[in-house]
Scaffold this motif. Sequence first.
Motif, PDB file in Angstrom:
ATOM      1  N   GLN A   6       0.732  -1.116  -0.088  1.00 29.08           N
ATOM      2  CA  GLN A   6       0.093  -0.155   0.092  1.00 29.08           C
ATOM      3  C   GLN A   6       1.038   1.211  -0.005  1.00 29.08           C
ATOM      4  N   PRO A   7       0.238   2.239  -0.586  1.00 27.56           N
ATOM      5  CA  PRO A   7       1.473   3.415  -0.691  1.00 27.56           C
ATOM      6  C   PRO A   7       1.282   4.102   0.662  1.00 27.56           C
ATOM      7  N   ILE A   8       2.369   4.525   0.921  1.00 26.98           N
ATOM      8  CA  ILE A   8       2.596   5.391   2.326  1.00 26.98           C
ATOM      9  C   ILE A   8       2.328   6.844   2.000  1.00 26.98           C
ATOM     10  N   LEU A  20       2.025  13.630  -0.258  1.00 31.08           N
ATOM     11  CA  LEU A  20       3.081  12.936  -0.733  1.00 31.08           C
ATOM     12  C   LEU A  20       2.672  11.352  -0.782  1.00 31.08           C
ATOM     13  N   GLU A  21       2.914  10.865  -1.927  1.00 32.73           N
ATOM     14  CA  GLU A  21       2.428   9.272  -2.076  1.00 32.73           C
ATOM     15  C   GLU A  21       3.822   8.564  -2.310  1.00 32.73           C
ATOM     16  N   SER A  22       4.282   7.673  -1.636  1.00 36.87           N
ATOM     17  CA  SER A  22       5.502   6.616  -1.922  1.00 36.87           C
ATOM     18  C   SER A  22       5.040   5.426  -2.132  1.00 36.87           C
ATOM     19  N   ARG A  23       5.628   4.737  -2.886  1.00 38.98           N
ATOM     20  CA  ARG A  23       5.640   3.200  -3.305  1.00 38.98           C
ATOM     21  C   ARG A  23       6.708   2.452  -3.415  1.00 38.98           C
ATOM     22  N   VAL A  24       6.997   1.132  -3.176  1.00 35.73           N
ATOM     23  CA  VAL A  24       8.180   0.458  -3.614  1.00 35.73           C
ATOM     24  C   VAL A  24       7.713   0.098  -5.236  1.00 35.73           C
ATOM     25  N   ILE A  25       8.814   0.525  -6.224  1.00 32.66           N
ATOM     26  CA  ILE A  25       8.399  -0.012  -7.563  1.00 32.66           C
ATOM     27  C   ILE A  25       9.703  -0.909  -8.091  1.00 32.66           C
ATOM     28  N   VAL A  64       9.072  10.696   3.400  1.00 32.10           N
ATOM     29  CA  VAL A  64       8.049   9.556   3.170  1.00 32.10           C
ATOM     30  C   VAL A  64       8.671   8.467   2.527  1.00 32.10           C
ATOM     31  N   GLY A  65       9.775   8.694   1.711  1.00 34.88           N
ATOM     32  CA  GLY A  65      10.503   7.427   1.279  1.00 34.88           C
ATOM     33  C   GLY A  65      10.918   6.626   2.274  1.00 34.88           C
ATOM     34  N   TYR A  66      11.448   7.268   3.374  1.00 32.47           N
ATOM     35  CA  TYR A  66      12.271   6.512   4.375  1.00 32.47           C
ATOM     36  C   TYR A  66      11.106   5.572   5.034  1.00 32.47           C
ATOM     37  N   ALA A  67       9.923   6.330   5.141  1.00 33.52           N
ATOM     38  CA  ALA A  67       8.746   5.444   5.842  1.00 33.52           C
ATOM     39  C   ALA A  67       8.299   4.469   5.075  1.00 33.52           C
ATOM     40  N   CYS A  68       8.384   4.570   3.651  1.00 26.03           N
ATOM     41  CA  CYS A  68       8.083   3.363   2.854  1.00 26.03           C
ATOM     42  C   CYS A  68       8.952   2.140   2.741  1.00 26.03           C
ATOM     43  N   SER A 106      18.533  -3.073  -1.707  1.00 29.61           N
ATOM     44  CA  SER A 106      18.146  -1.718  -2.098  1.00 29.61           C
ATOM     45  C   SER A 106      16.509  -1.612  -2.476  1.00 29.61           C
ATOM     46  N   MET A 107      16.013  -0.542  -1.999  1.00 33.99           N
ATOM     47  CA  MET A 107      14.322  -0.345  -2.657  1.00 33.99           C
ATOM     48  C   MET A 107      14.473   0.858  -3.258  1.00 33.99           C
ATOM     49  N   HIS A 108      13.875   0.815  -4.333  1.00 33.11           N
ATOM     50  CA  HIS A 108      13.628   1.901  -5.173  1.00 33.11           C
ATOM     51  C   HIS A 108      12.023   2.583  -4.972  1.00 33.11           C
ATOM     52  N   ILE A 109      11.994   3.612  -4.380  1.00 33.97           N
ATOM     53  CA  ILE A 109      10.776   4.201  -4.011  1.00 33.97           C
ATOM     54  C   ILE A 109      10.212   5.407  -5.044  1.00 33.97           C
TER      55      ILE A 109
END
Length: 155
Positions: A4-6, A70-75, A35-39, A81-84
Motif C-alpha cells: 500500500q502506498p505510504i 506525498l505518495e510513496s511506493r516500492v517499485i 516519506v521515502g524513508y517511511a515507505c 536496495s529499494m527503489h521508491i
Amino acid sequence: MDNQPITFQFISEPTDVNFGGNVHGGSVMKWIDQVGYACASNWSSSYCVTVYVGGIRFYQPIKIGEIVKLESRVIYTGSTSMHIAIDVYSRNIKEKIFEKKTHCIIVFVAVDENGKSVQVPKWIPTSEQEIQMQEYAIKLMNLRRDIEDEMKPFL
Ligand SMILES: CC(C)(COP(=O)(O)OP(=O)(O)OC[C@H]1O[C@@H](n2cnc3c(N)ncnc32)[C@H](O)[C@@H]1OP(=O)(O)O)[C@@H](O)C(=O)NCCC(=O)NCCS
C-alpha cells in the motif's frame, strides 16, 4: 507482502517559505526523504538510509497554506536496495483537486545496527501498472550505470 502506498498529508507552513514566497525546494526534498524513508522501512521492517536521489523535477510551485500530499511506493527491490517512487501533490484548501507538483525516485538501502547493508524482502509486481513501474525503475538504473563515469565528482 502489502505494498500500500505510504501517504503523508499536511499544510505547508510559513516556516517552509523560500525567498519568492512559495514553498522552499529544500522543504519539499526533506518531505520526499521522510516519506521515502517511511515507505522503505515499512517494506523492509528495517532501518534504512538514502543511497541515491534521482532527478527531482518541480513542475509547479507549492504555495504556503496549501494542503500537501506525498505518495510513496516500492517499485523495485534489489538485494539490499529499494527503489521508491514519490509523487508530491498540493491543492488550495478551498479546492478539491490535487495537482501533481513533483515526482522523483529515491533508492534506500536497509542497514543493520552497524550500518551494514542487509537483504530486503523481494517485491513482485502484480498489476500491469506495477510491472510498468518496475520496468521504469530498471531502465533508470541502467541509464544511471551508463553515465556513472561521467557523473563522478570533478575533483
Ligand atoms: C548504504 C551503504 C551502507 C551501502 O554500502 P555498501 O553495502 O557497501 O554498498 P553497495 O555498493 O554494496 O550497494 C548497496 C546497494 O546500494 C545500491 N546502490 C549503490 N549505489 C547506488 C546508486 N548510485 N544508485 C542506486 N543504487 C545504488 C547497490 O546497487 C546495492 O543494491 P542491491 O544490494 O539491491 O544490489 C553505504 O553506501 C552508506 O552508508 N551510505 C551513506 C548513507 C547515508 O548516510 N545516507 C544519508 C545521506 S545524507
